[in-house]
Design an enzyme around this catalytic site. Structure first.
Site, PDB file in Angstrom:
ATOM      1  N   HIS A  61      68.683  26.438  46.249  1.00 54.81           N
ATOM      2  CA  HIS A  61      67.932  26.677  45.028  1.00 54.81           C
ATOM      3  C   HIS A  61      66.971  25.541  44.702  1.00 54.81           C
ATOM      4  O   HIS A  61      65.922  25.771  44.113  1.00 54.81           O
ATOM      5  CB  HIS A  61      68.881  26.868  43.842  1.00 54.81           C
ATOM      6  CG  HIS A  61      68.165  26.885  42.533  1.00 54.81           C
ATOM      7  ND1 HIS A  61      67.310  27.902  42.181  1.00 54.81           N
ATOM      8  CD2 HIS A  61      68.110  25.978  41.537  1.00 54.81           C
ATOM      9  CE1 HIS A  61      66.784  27.636  40.990  1.00 54.81           C
ATOM     10  NE2 HIS A  61      67.255  26.472  40.587  1.00 54.81           N
ATOM     11  N   CYS A  62      67.296  24.308  45.066  1.00 55.94           N
ATOM     12  CA  CYS A  62      66.555  23.171  44.523  1.00 55.94           C
ATOM     13  C   CYS A  62      65.406  22.671  45.381  1.00 55.94           C
ATOM     14  O   CYS A  62      64.263  22.613  44.933  1.00 55.94           O
ATOM     15  CB  CYS A  62      67.532  22.015  44.241  1.00 55.94           C
ATOM     16  SG  CYS A  62      68.662  22.365  42.877  1.00 55.94           S
ATOM     17  N   ILE A  63      65.683  22.262  46.614  1.00 59.09           N
ATOM     18  CA  ILE A  63      64.667  21.552  47.384  1.00 59.09           C
ATOM     19  C   ILE A  63      63.439  22.415  47.677  1.00 59.09           C
ATOM     20  O   ILE A  63      62.307  21.928  47.607  1.00 59.09           O
ATOM     21  CB  ILE A  63      65.269  20.976  48.676  1.00 59.09           C
ATOM     22  CG1 ILE A  63      66.320  19.907  48.309  1.00 59.09           C
ATOM     23  CG2 ILE A  63      64.199  20.354  49.558  1.00 59.09           C
ATOM     24  CD1 ILE A  63      67.002  19.282  49.490  1.00 59.09           C
ATOM     25  N   ASP A  85      61.918  22.995  43.529  1.00 63.77           N
ATOM     26  CA  ASP A  85      61.569  21.960  42.563  1.00 63.77           C
ATOM     27  C   ASP A  85      60.171  21.379  42.731  1.00 63.77           C
ATOM     28  O   ASP A  85      59.486  21.127  41.727  1.00 63.77           O
ATOM     29  CB  ASP A  85      62.598  20.833  42.601  1.00 63.77           C
ATOM     30  CG  ASP A  85      63.954  21.288  42.070  1.00 63.77           C
ATOM     31  OD1 ASP A  85      64.062  22.465  41.680  1.00 63.77           O
ATOM     32  OD2 ASP A  85      64.894  20.471  42.051  1.00 63.77           O
TER      33      ASP A  85
END
Length: 442
Positions: free
Chosen positions: A261-263, A266
């Site tokens: 979900h993040c890298i 973001d």
């Protein structure tokens, strides 16, 4: 205020571990999730997440300190609530805050004097105060006066048994000092250190910094891996050598792309917000571009290996993909580079099968790369499939996979994550990402 009754909105990879941690800490927890099927499974003691053992879920249910519901009305019973919903991007890489907005709107009818609301979903600086706050204040109550509002970024690392929601330090920033102090006091009940900051915007930016730091360094080593292939140098050996320096170096490793979900998300959240200030995050966006290009390179490398060692192209070739989760030892396929790799293989005419011990079904397509959606089912890792394949492509290096068996049985292996390192010489030809290829066969 004790804040003994806690609500958690969104019972996924972030929300469910948080809810059970608060239940274990002695709080009464109500989990809210609009997915009625998930709620029914949770109430039956079935965990949808590998990192949440069913024994822990059943213990929380049996204690009476946790229950799940699909309705927001239950939030009227709690004193504090966490928003732990997804924050994806859309097809144009713009932030999609629809889940955050829906959660805030769901709270509004039940928001009352003295409530504490903490946003945990990863997002751009300003979301708490510019998006969530105005929605909540439609209730007629004022944030920082009638109710408290804060942001505390999630720090869940799927598959990590050492650092969990119970011992990973927390960052928190509220709209007022009172909101910060109250949120910090509640989070401290989980047992980990809490680091207060001056505002939600600082807390939101800290989360982006953590993940963009990783994105940039992964991009650096990915770019060096491509250079090493051309120069006939093994990047994996280079990294092991550099790791011997006891200061000033942190090892990052190349791979088929970034997922989760993040890298992958973001950098685009921050670059989108930065444009509001006439600022362009060229360095960050370049790193994202490098990482997003890696699946294309994997498919190119696979085609090159087939041509060199099997004398055939991708069209009509049989490709067996090992691992579709975005990270080893997890069941999370979100934004996995395996999706793009499989789409590109199918688009170029290859037949594709996959095996992943943790992801039984995997959906690809429905995008600009492959309009047709297709759901694949994991097949067993057995000699029949390994012999069926013209090439085995290792995307996710799960430890549960017997790579010795893979290289003993398969004819050609493209290893994107160095999963076959250290194995004895075998019959298969192994092509590693970031390493030179063997000479053409005679």
């Amino acid at each position: 205020m004790a804040d003994d009754r806690v609500g958690v909105i969104g019972l996924g990879y972030v929300g469910l571990p948080l809810a059970l941690a608060f239940a274990e800490a002695g709080c009464e927890v109500i989990g809210v999730d609009v997915d009625e099927g998930k709620v029914a499974a949770l109430m039956a003691g079935r965990s949808p997440i590998r990192d949440v053992p069913e024994e822990a879920l059943r213990a929380a249910l049996a204690s009476g300190r946790f229950r799940a519901t699909p309705t927001y009305a239950a939030l009227a019973e709690v004193e504090a609530m966490f928003i732990c919903v997804p924050t994806p991007y859309d097809a144009m890489r713009a932030p999609d805050l629809s889940y955050v907005k829906a959660a805030a709107e769901g709270i509004v009818p039940y928001l009352r004097q003295g409530h504490l609301v903490i946003l945990q979903s990863t997002t751009y600086p300003g979301t708490t105060e510019e998006v969530v706050r105005p929605i909540l204040e439609r209730s007629g109550l004022r944030a920082g006066e009638d109710f408290d509002l804060a942001f505390s970024p999630e720090r869940i690392d799927p598959g990590n048994r050492e650092w969990t929601v119970r011992n990973t330090p927390k960052v928190v920033g509220g709209v007022t000092p009172r909101s910060t102090a109250r949120a910090a006091a509640l989070l401290s009940r989980l047992g980990a250190p809490v680091h207060p900051v001056s505002s939600p915007r600082v807390a939101e930016m800290s989360k982006l910094l953590e993940n963009i730091f990783r994105s940039v360094n992964i991009a650096l080593v990915n770019e060096l891996a491509l250079l090493c292939e051309r120069m006939g140098i093994n990047i994996w050996e280079v990294i092991e050598a550099a790791k011997t320096k006891p200061f000033g170096f942190m090892a990052f490793y190349p791979g088929p792309g970034v997922g989760g979900h993040c890298i992958p998300v973001d950098p685009y959240y921050l670059s989108w917000k930065a444009r509001e200030y006439d600022f362009y995050t060229k360095f960050i966006e370049l790193a994202a571009e490098v990482n997003q290009a890696m699946p294309f390179h994997v498919v190119h490398r696979t085609a090159e290996a087939l041509d060199r060692y099997a004398g055939k192209g991708l069209r009509g070739a049989r490709a067996f993909v090992l691992g579709v989760a975005y990270k080893r030892e997890t069941d999370d396929p979100r934004n996995s580079p395996a999706g793009r790799i499989i789409e590109l293989l199918l688009t170029r005419g290859a037949e594709v099968a996959y095996h992943d011990p943790y992801v039984p079904r995997f959906r690809v397509g429905g995008d600009a790369f492959r309009r047709e959606e297709r759901e694949l089912a994991s097949v067993p890792l057995e000699e029949g499939w390994l012999r069926w394949a013209d090439v085995v492509v290792i995307v996710t290096g799960h430890r549960a996979v017997d790579y010795g068996k893979v290289v003993e049985t398969a004819r050609l292996v493209v290893d994107t994550c160095n999963a076959t390192a250290g194995l004895p010489r075998c019959s298969a030809i192994v092509v590693r990402l970031g390493a030179p290829m063997a000479p053409f066969p005679e």
